[in-house]
Motif scaffolding. Structure first.
Motif, PDB file in Angstrom:
ATOM      1  N   SER A   1     -11.235  -0.365  42.432  1.00  0.00           N
ATOM      2  CA  SER A   1     -10.831   0.795  42.961  1.00  0.00           C
ATOM      3  C   SER A   1      -9.756   1.465  42.214  1.00  0.00           C
ATOM      4  N   GLY A   2      -8.723   0.471  41.791  1.00  0.00           N
ATOM      5  CA  GLY A   2      -7.624   1.172  41.097  1.00  0.00           C
ATOM      6  C   GLY A   2      -8.038   1.251  39.811  1.00  0.00           C
ATOM      7  N   VAL A   3      -8.805   0.777  39.049  1.00  0.00           N
ATOM      8  CA  VAL A   3      -9.179   0.794  37.469  1.00  0.00           C
ATOM      9  C   VAL A   3     -10.032   2.315  37.607  1.00  0.00           C
ATOM     10  N   LEU A   4     -11.029   2.391  38.545  1.00  0.00           N
ATOM     11  CA  LEU A   4     -11.678   3.639  38.912  1.00  0.00           C
ATOM     12  C   LEU A   4     -10.938   4.916  39.139  1.00  0.00           C
ATOM     13  N   THR A   5      -9.833   4.822  40.080  1.00  0.00           N
ATOM     14  CA  THR A   5      -8.995   5.900  40.356  1.00  0.00           C
ATOM     15  C   THR A   5      -7.994   6.147  39.011  1.00  0.00           C
ATOM     16  N   MET A   6      -7.440   5.407  38.604  1.00  0.00           N
ATOM     17  CA  MET A   6      -6.772   5.765  37.567  1.00  0.00           C
ATOM     18  C   MET A   6      -7.492   6.235  36.248  1.00  0.00           C
ATOM     19  N   THR A   7      -8.712   5.876  36.067  1.00  0.00           N
ATOM     20  CA  THR A   7      -9.477   6.367  34.859  1.00  0.00           C
ATOM     21  C   THR A   7      -9.953   7.839  35.356  1.00  0.00           C
ATOM     22  N   LEU A   8      -9.989   8.387  36.726  1.00  0.00           N
ATOM     23  CA  LEU A   8     -10.019   9.672  37.022  1.00  0.00           C
ATOM     24  C   LEU A   8      -8.761  10.446  36.504  1.00  0.00           C
TER      25      LEU A   8
ATOM     26  N   LEU B   1      -2.584 -14.290  41.736  1.00  0.00           N
ATOM     27  CA  LEU B   1      -3.236 -13.388  40.503  1.00  0.00           C
ATOM     28  C   LEU B   1      -4.660 -12.969  41.011  1.00  0.00           C
ATOM     29  N   PRO B   2      -5.129 -12.026  40.550  1.00  0.00           N
ATOM     30  CA  PRO B   2      -6.743 -11.393  41.076  1.00  0.00           C
ATOM     31  C   PRO B   2      -7.715 -12.362  40.191  1.00  0.00           C
ATOM     32  N   GLU B   3      -8.651 -12.668  40.979  1.00  0.00           N
ATOM     33  CA  GLU B   3      -9.593 -13.893  40.004  1.00  0.00           C
ATOM     34  C   GLU B   3     -10.709 -12.723  39.775  1.00  0.00           C
ATOM     35  N   ASN B   4     -11.089 -11.855  40.372  1.00  0.00           N
ATOM     36  CA  ASN B   4     -12.155 -10.837  40.085  1.00  0.00           C
ATOM     37  C   ASN B   4     -11.933  -9.447  40.339  1.00  0.00           C
ATOM     38  N   LEU B   5     -12.842  -8.504  40.068  1.00  0.00           N
ATOM     39  CA  LEU B   5     -12.478  -7.109  40.444  1.00  0.00           C
ATOM     40  C   LEU B   5     -12.363  -6.613  41.638  1.00  0.00           C
ATOM     41  N   LEU B   6     -12.796  -7.328  42.605  1.00  0.00           N
ATOM     42  CA  LEU B   6     -12.721  -7.093  44.021  1.00  0.00           C
ATOM     43  C   LEU B   6     -11.615  -7.651  44.884  1.00  0.00           C
ATOM     44  N   ASP B   7     -10.798  -8.368  44.036  1.00  0.00           N
ATOM     45  CA  ASP B   7      -9.467  -9.015  44.509  1.00  0.00           C
ATOM     46  C   ASP B   7      -8.610  -8.082  44.955  1.00  0.00           C
ATOM     47  N   SER B   8      -7.571  -8.139  45.681  1.00  0.00           N
ATOM     48  CA  SER B   8      -6.352  -7.324  45.831  1.00  0.00           C
ATOM     49  C   SER B   8      -5.419  -7.327  44.329  1.00  0.00           C
ATOM     50  N   PHE B   9      -4.488  -6.362  44.425  1.00  0.00           N
ATOM     51  CA  PHE B   9      -3.812  -6.424  43.288  1.00  0.00           C
ATOM     52  C   PHE B   9      -2.392  -5.767  43.691  1.00  0.00           C
ATOM     53  N   THR B  10      -1.567  -5.864  42.794  1.00  0.00           N
ATOM     54  CA  THR B  10      -0.516  -4.839  42.716  1.00  0.00           C
ATOM     55  C   THR B  10      -0.024  -4.887  41.180  1.00  0.00           C
ATOM     56  N   VAL B  11       0.828  -3.614  40.876  1.00  0.00           N
ATOM     57  CA  VAL B  11       1.423  -3.351  39.565  1.00  0.00           C
ATOM     58  C   VAL B  11       2.899  -3.199  39.643  1.00  0.00           C
ATOM     59  N   MET B  12       3.139  -3.247  38.414  1.00  0.00           N
ATOM     60  CA  MET B  12       4.862  -3.140  38.354  1.00  0.00           C
ATOM     61  C   MET B  12       5.348  -1.840  39.080  1.00  0.00           C
ATOM     62  N   PRO B  13       5.197  -0.632  38.875  1.00  0.00           N
ATOM     63  CA  PRO B  13       5.714   0.522  39.534  1.00  0.00           C
ATOM     64  C   PRO B  13       5.700   0.346  41.326  1.00  0.00           C
ATOM     65  N   ILE B  14       4.615  -0.056  41.524  1.00  0.00           N
ATOM     66  CA  ILE B  14       4.568  -0.384  43.390  1.00  0.00           C
ATOM     67  C   ILE B  14       5.893  -1.345  43.596  1.00  0.00           C
ATOM     68  N   GLN B  15       5.884  -2.497  42.753  1.00  0.00           N
ATOM     69  CA  GLN B  15       6.660  -3.451  43.395  1.00  0.00           C
ATOM     70  C   GLN B  15       8.203  -3.080  42.867  1.00  0.00           C
TER      71      GLN B  15
END
Length: 291
Positions: A147-154, A232-246
């Motif tokens: 979801s994050g990848v697709l949103t940021m691609t948009l 760490l996310p192990e597949n594309l459907l795992d939850s995640f975080t990124v540096m700006p959010i942390q």
């Protein structure tokens, strides 16, 4: 005749004074911006440089400042960038090639291009709302890395399309004419004559768009990227975080120790952005020399 020369001399002197005045104003505005940026960078470095240690890269985020690190946010940012880059490049450059080389100049094409240019300036939070509605809820992808990848691609697609179109327009028309004169087809002309000349501008636009994306927080917060991920996310459907959010999470805490951790995270993010911008300049210069 003397009066005419005197009038011309006065007009020239007036334009010179106006030019010098504007030069000083622009120099002052630039200096203020640079000084403010330098003061901000110096403050961040002073606050966070002593927190730069191997533990920052090997530890997961924690509620205890001395044990907290950026392992999952760094990995999440890298995953997001590696997945988003090829997807946004293919879609963005492909759309630009179609609009610029194949679609013609009809009213509908002009309307589409106007909308793309408008979308390039839309606030990023709007893309977060769109990603929440389409990917998280509509497609039931949840708060996942996909979801994050697709949103940021948009988010970056309009920027890449506009940059790629400008690069394609900058290619001289005689390159296309020479290719057609040799019997090349439309696609042979685009792939062999136009794209090699446009690739410096295209790659620069792509890298700068990706640089903007990895610093965005609002869209990922909207789609539900987590502020505390101890895995760490192990597949594309795992939850995640990124540096700006942390970083945002640490800055919002009252403890001074977390503010120092946030400063160290900002330093790492600035280094990453600096490397990406250097890469954009290097690619542009390298391909420009080859052409």
């Amino acid at each position: 005749m003397e009066q005419l020369n005197l009038g011309d001399s006065k007009g020239i002197n007036r334009r010179r004074r106006s030019d010098q005045t504007l030069h000083m104003i622009f120099l002052a505005c630039t200096s203020i911006g640079i000084l403010a940026l330098m003061a901000l960078i110096v403050t961040i470095v002073m606050d966070g440089v002593h927190r730069l240690s191997p533990d920052l890269f090997t530890n997961f985020p924690s509620r205890i400042a001395d044990k907290a690190g950026l392992k999952s946010p760094i990995v999440g940012t890298i995953y997001l960038l590696l997945l988003m880059a090829p997807l946004s490049f293919v879609l963005g450059v492909g759309a630009a090639i179609f609009l610029e080389e194949y679609a013609g100049r009809s009213r509908w094409v002009r309307l589409i291009q106007l909308n793309i240019s408008t979308l390039a300036g839309v606030p990023s939070i709007i893309y977060g709302i769109l990603g929440l509605a389409i990917f998280v809820r509509g497609m039931n992808l949840g708060r996942s890395l996909l979801s994050g990848v697709l949103t940021m691609t948009l988010l970056v697609l309009p920027i890449i399309i506009v940059a790629a179109q400008e690069a394609l327009r900058a290619v001289p028309k005689n390159r296309r004419d020479a290719s057609y004169a040799l019997g090349a087809t439309k696609w042979q002309t685009v792939s062999s004559a136009v794209l090699p000349s446009a690739i410096p501008g295209i790659m620069t636009g792509v890298i700068l768009a990706l640089s903007r994306a990895i610093g965005e927080t609002a869209p990922l917060i909207m789609i539900g990227a987590l502020t505390y991920v101890a895995f760490l996310p192990e597949n594309l459907l795992d939850s995640f975080t990124v540096m700006p959010i942390q970083i945002f999470n640490w800055v919002s805490r009252p403890s001074e120790a977390f503010h120092e951790l946030a400063a160290s995270g900002i330093i790492l993010l600035l280094i990453m952005l600096f490397i990406m911008n250097i890469a954009a300049v290097w690619i542009r210069n390298k391909y420009s020399k080859n052409i």
